[in-house]
Design an enzyme around this catalytic site. Structure first.
Site, mmCIF file in Angstrom:
data_model
loop_
_atom_site.group_PDB
_atom_site.id
_atom_site.type_symbol
_atom_site.label_atom_id
_atom_site.label_comp_id
_atom_site.label_asym_id
_atom_site.label_seq_id
_atom_site.Cartn_x
_atom_site.Cartn_y
_atom_site.Cartn_z
ATOM 1 N N TYR A 67 53.292 44.497 32.252
ATOM 2 C CA TYR A 67 52.520 43.409 31.950
ATOM 3 C C TYR A 67 52.986 42.299 31.105
ATOM 4 C CZ TYR A 67 48.918 46.458 33.742
ATOM 5 O OH TYR A 67 47.833 47.167 34.789
ATOM 6 N N VAL A 103 44.732 39.042 39.048
ATOM 7 C CA VAL A 103 44.351 38.928 37.026
ATOM 8 C C VAL A 103 44.955 37.627 36.900
ATOM 9 C CG1 VAL A 103 44.007 41.774 37.027
ATOM 10 C CG2 VAL A 103 46.413 40.850 36.974
ATOM 11 N N ASP A 104 45.834 37.270 38.063
ATOM 12 C CA ASP A 104 46.390 36.119 37.335
ATOM 13 C C ASP A 104 45.749 34.704 37.228
ATOM 14 O OD1 ASP A 104 47.556 35.299 40.433
ATOM 15 O OD2 ASP A 104 45.739 34.329 39.512
ATOM 16 N N HIS A 119 38.626 42.244 38.633
ATOM 17 C CA HIS A 119 39.151 43.096 37.999
ATOM 18 C C HIS A 119 40.413 42.235 36.628
ATOM 19 C CE1 HIS A 119 40.510 44.793 42.305
ATOM 20 N NE2 HIS A 119 39.441 44.934 41.782
ATOM 21 N N CYS A 127 41.542 45.538 22.548
ATOM 22 C CA CYS A 127 41.649 45.931 22.027
ATOM 23 C C CYS A 127 41.298 47.598 22.934
ATOM 24 C CB CYS A 127 41.089 46.319 20.827
ATOM 25 S SG CYS A 127 41.201 48.573 20.014
ATOM 26 N N CYS A 150 41.853 47.547 13.713
ATOM 27 C CA CYS A 150 41.215 49.241 13.713
ATOM 28 C C CYS A 150 43.110 49.645 13.837
ATOM 29 C CB CYS A 150 40.185 49.757 14.622
ATOM 30 S SG CYS A 150 41.154 49.854 16.345
ATOM 31 N N GLY A 187 43.919 37.558 51.758
ATOM 32 C CA GLY A 187 45.208 37.781 51.363
ATOM 33 C C GLY A 187 45.042 39.589 50.327
ATOM 34 N N THR A 188 43.889 40.132 51.051
ATOM 35 C CA THR A 188 43.850 41.400 50.671
ATOM 36 C C THR A 188 43.917 42.649 51.887
ATOM 37 O OG1 THR A 188 42.871 42.832 49.631
ATOM 38 C CG2 THR A 188 41.770 41.571 51.334
ATOM 39 N N SER A 189 44.620 43.144 50.731
ATOM 40 C CA SER A 189 45.219 45.086 51.903
ATOM 41 C C SER A 189 43.705 45.719 52.196
ATOM 42 C CB SER A 189 45.958 45.175 51.342
ATOM 43 O OG SER A 189 45.852 46.566 50.502
HETATM 44 C C1 BV8 Z 1 36.378 52.445 40.754
HETATM 45 C C2 BV8 Z 1 43.803 45.301 38.145
HETATM 46 C C3 BV8 Z 1 34.755 54.178 39.690
HETATM 47 C C4 BV8 Z 1 45.149 45.370 37.152
HETATM 48 C C5 BV8 Z 1 44.075 46.606 39.547
HETATM 49 C C6 BV8 Z 1 35.628 54.169 46.526
HETATM 50 C C7 BV8 Z 1 34.686 54.094 45.631
HETATM 51 C C8 BV8 Z 1 35.430 53.085 44.216
HETATM 52 C C9 BV8 Z 1 36.127 53.844 43.585
HETATM 53 C C10 BV8 Z 1 37.391 54.104 44.507
HETATM 54 C C11 BV8 Z 1 37.098 54.435 45.882
HETATM 55 N N1 BV8 Z 1 38.140 55.394 46.615
HETATM 56 C C12 BV8 Z 1 39.434 55.176 45.942
HETATM 57 C C13 BV8 Z 1 38.749 54.830 44.269
HETATM 58 C C14 BV8 Z 1 38.970 54.741 43.315
HETATM 59 C C15 BV8 Z 1 39.761 53.340 43.036
HETATM 60 C C16 BV8 Z 1 40.626 53.275 44.834
HETATM 61 O O1 BV8 Z 1 40.141 51.540 45.702
HETATM 62 N N2 BV8 Z 1 42.029 53.765 44.830
HETATM 63 C C17 BV8 Z 1 42.377 53.139 45.857
HETATM 64 C C18 BV8 Z 1 44.328 52.795 46.164
HETATM 65 C C19 BV8 Z 1 42.294 54.091 47.165
HETATM 66 N N3 BV8 Z 1 39.578 52.233 42.633
HETATM 67 C C20 BV8 Z 1 39.162 52.018 41.955
HETATM 68 O O2 BV8 Z 1 39.551 53.335 40.187
HETATM 69 C C21 BV8 Z 1 38.217 51.458 40.711
HETATM 70 N N4 BV8 Z 1 37.401 51.890 39.341
HETATM 71 O O3 BV8 Z 1 35.774 52.032 41.284
HETATM 72 O O4 BV8 Z 1 36.467 53.143 39.136
HETATM 73 C C22 BV8 Z 1 34.043 54.034 38.272
HETATM 74 C C23 BV8 Z 1 32.744 53.840 38.481
HETATM 75 C C24 BV8 Z 1 32.476 55.065 36.629
HETATM 76 C C25 BV8 Z 1 33.061 55.108 35.852
HETATM 77 C C26 BV8 Z 1 34.308 55.324 36.408
HETATM 78 C C27 BV8 Z 1 34.525 54.776 37.147
HETATM 79 C C28 BV8 Z 1 38.983 50.244 39.874
HETATM 80 C C29 BV8 Z 1 39.673 49.432 40.839
HETATM 81 C C30 BV8 Z 1 41.317 47.955 40.421
HETATM 82 C C31 BV8 Z 1 41.946 48.462 40.421
HETATM 83 N N5 BV8 Z 1 42.733 47.346 39.324
HETATM 84 N N6 BV8 Z 1 43.894 45.812 39.073
HETATM 85 C C32 BV8 Z 1 46.435 45.421 37.209
HETATM 86 O O5 BV8 Z 1 46.422 43.868 37.862
HETATM 87 O O6 BV8 Z 1 47.263 45.502 37.055
HETATM 88 S S1 BV8 Z 1 43.708 47.021 41.629
HETATM 89 C C33 BV8 Z 1 44.923 45.768 41.951
HETATM 90 O O7 BV8 Z 1 45.222 45.932 43.842
HETATM 91 C C34 BV8 Z 1 44.491 44.258 42.188
HETATM 92 O O8 BV8 Z 1 43.227 43.822 41.469
HETATM 93 C C35 BV8 Z 1 45.297 43.814 43.214
HETATM 94 O O9 BV8 Z 1 44.447 42.569 43.668
HETATM 95 C C36 BV8 Z 1 44.104 45.061 44.479
HETATM 96 C C37 BV8 Z 1 43.934 44.555 45.320
HETATM 97 O O10 BV8 Z 1 45.010 44.300 45.969
HETATM 98 P P1 BV8 Z 1 45.614 43.370 47.493
HETATM 99 O O11 BV8 Z 1 44.791 42.465 46.173
HETATM 100 O O12 BV8 Z 1 44.459 43.567 48.146
HETATM 101 O O13 BV8 Z 1 46.883 43.616 46.695
HETATM 102 P P2 BV8 Z 1 47.910 44.111 47.684
HETATM 103 O O14 BV8 Z 1 49.397 43.964 47.156
HETATM 104 O O15 BV8 Z 1 47.328 45.700 47.824
HETATM 105 O O16 BV8 Z 1 47.518 43.338 49.290
HETATM 106 C C38 BV8 Z 1 47.845 41.834 49.800
HETATM 107 C C39 BV8 Z 1 47.944 41.532 50.891
HETATM 108 O O17 BV8 Z 1 47.813 40.270 51.153
HETATM 109 C C40 BV8 Z 1 48.149 42.589 51.887
HETATM 110 O O18 BV8 Z 1 47.543 42.295 52.732
HETATM 111 C C41 BV8 Z 1 49.703 41.200 52.280
HETATM 112 O O19 BV8 Z 1 49.701 41.087 53.986
HETATM 113 C C42 BV8 Z 1 48.914 39.773 52.196
HETATM 114 N N7 BV8 Z 1 49.383 38.641 51.604
HETATM 115 C C43 BV8 Z 1 50.946 38.806 51.291
HETATM 116 N N8 BV8 Z 1 51.578 37.310 51.512
HETATM 117 C C44 BV8 Z 1 49.968 36.827 51.865
HETATM 118 C C45 BV8 Z 1 49.025 37.455 52.354
HETATM 119 N N9 BV8 Z 1 47.990 36.631 52.521
HETATM 120 C C46 BV8 Z 1 47.422 35.707 52.939
HETATM 121 N N10 BV8 Z 1 49.451 34.464 52.607
HETATM 122 C C47 BV8 Z 1 50.006 34.812 51.895
HETATM 123 N N11 BV8 Z 1 51.147 34.217 51.458
#
Ligand code: BV8
Length: 250
Positions: A67, A103-104, A119, A127, A150, A187-189
């Site tokens: 981070y 998160v930026d 997010h 903490c 703490c 811009g999201t996958s």
């Molecule tokens: C939760 C912060 C429940 C940290 C991030 C169904 C329902 C609920 C949950 C789940 C479910 N199925 C699975 C889950 C679990 C999980 C999940 O979704 N897993 C995935 C991998 C399958 N979800 C969770 O764990 C979530 N929590 O549901 O909790 C719960 C409820 C009660 C009690 C306990 C638990 C939490 C999810 C949040 C995780 N944190 N980020 C950090 O950043 O370090 S997620 C992370 O992925 C980032 O935030 C990011 O933004 C996010 C999504 O990714 P993208 O933004 O789409 O980025 P990516 O690289 O994937 O894609 C980029 C895209 O841009 C591409 O398509 C590319 O083609 C495109 N691109 C590239 N260049 C350009 C462009 N587009 C336009 N212009 C360009 N120039």
């Protein structure tokens, strides 16, 4: 790229516009997207293996350093034309909601207000044990800073995998997605839930859904409009067409 006239008409007539952004919107600011191959030091880790409480408990130093590396990139990054175009869109749309998975903090730095941060934000620290925001701590030179209250470990104020999203943010985002005329997914996958469900919620409630992404995603075949290009190029063009259509009506 030419923006379809029918999309411009829809946007010009829209009373409520909701936007969801992912890391692709910051790509042109030099912030690596989440699933791009992690460059340099982090090539051997998968983000999902670093952005979890389990990873942090197992190796807090590694996660904290990941981070710190990302925070440095974000601090040096500048908002790009995609961010500024969304500030402009918010000025035009009668009712506008901006939801981000990022998160930026670049939307806020570009001038967007009331950004719904699903997010969290990498520039804030909290903490790990008390879940309270910590704005300053004594720099003991140790890589792993401690909570001044703490003594527990500090962590970034972001939502990790397996952690729930902030209730107020996700319910506001669901409300804004379920009651808009036009929804733009930029811009999201579209793989991380529950954020990835938002465009489909918009579709179900009858909104026109627009996807802006150079690559296909699970949303692509369902969206009414797909603009396959970089957000930093497509969004300014979209705004220019929208503004000329609105001024030609005056
Ligand atoms: C939760 C912060 C429940 C940290 C991030 C169904 C329902 C609920 C949950 C789940 C479910 N199925 C699975 C889950 C679990 C999980 C999940 O979704 N897993 C995935 C991998 C399958 N979800 C969770 O764990 C979530 N929590 O549901 O909790 C719960 C409820 C009660 C009690 C306990 C638990 C939490 C999810 C949040 C995780 N944190 N980020 C950090 O950043 O370090 S997620 C992370 O992925 C980032 O935030 C990011 O933004 C996010 C999504 O990714 P993208 O933004 O789409 O980025 P990516 O690289 O994937 O894609 C980029 C895209 O841009 C591409 O398509 C590319 O083609 C495109 N691109 C590239 N260049 C350009 C462009 N587009 C336009 N212009 C360009 N120039």
């Amino acid at each position: 790229m030419t923006i379809p006239g029918s999309l411009i008409q829809r946007l010009a007539a829209a009373q409520r516009v909701t936007v969801l952004t992912g890391s692709g919107v910051s790509a042109e600011s030099g912030v690596p997207t989440f699933r791009d191959a992690q460059t340099g030091l982090w090539a051997k880790y998968k983000p999902e293996e670093l952005a979890t409480p389990t990873a942090f408990r197992r190796n807090p130093r590694l996660v904290w350093e990941w981070y710190a590396w990302r925070r440095k990139i974000v601090a040096e990054a500048k908002p790009n034309p995609a961010h500024f175009a969304l500030v402009e869109l918010a000025r035009i749309a009668p009712k506008f909601h901006l939801i981000t998975q990022n998160v930026d903090g670049l939307h806020q730095r570009a001038g967007s207000e009331k950004v719904i941060e699903l997010h969290g934000n990498i520039t804030r620290t909290k903490c790990f044990d008390e879940d309270t925001i910590i704005s300053k701590w004594s720099d003991t030179g140790d890589v792993l800073p401690k909570c001044p209250h703490c003594g527990g470990l500090l962590r970034p104020d972001v939502v990790w995998f397996e952690e729930p999203l902030p209730e107020s943010e996700i319910s506001l985002a669901q409300q804004a997605s379920g009651s808009c005329d036009v929804f733009l997914s930029i811009g999201t996958s579209t793989v991380v839930y529950p954020a990835a469900a938002l465009p489909f919620l918009a579709l179900k409630s009858g909104a026109i859904v627009v996807e802006i992404n150079p690559q296909p995603t699970p949303l692509t075949e369902k969206a009414q409009f797909v603009l396959s290009g970089a957000a930093g190029a497509v969004l300014p063009e979209l705004l220019a067409s929208l503004e000329s259509s609105i001024s030609s009506r005056k």
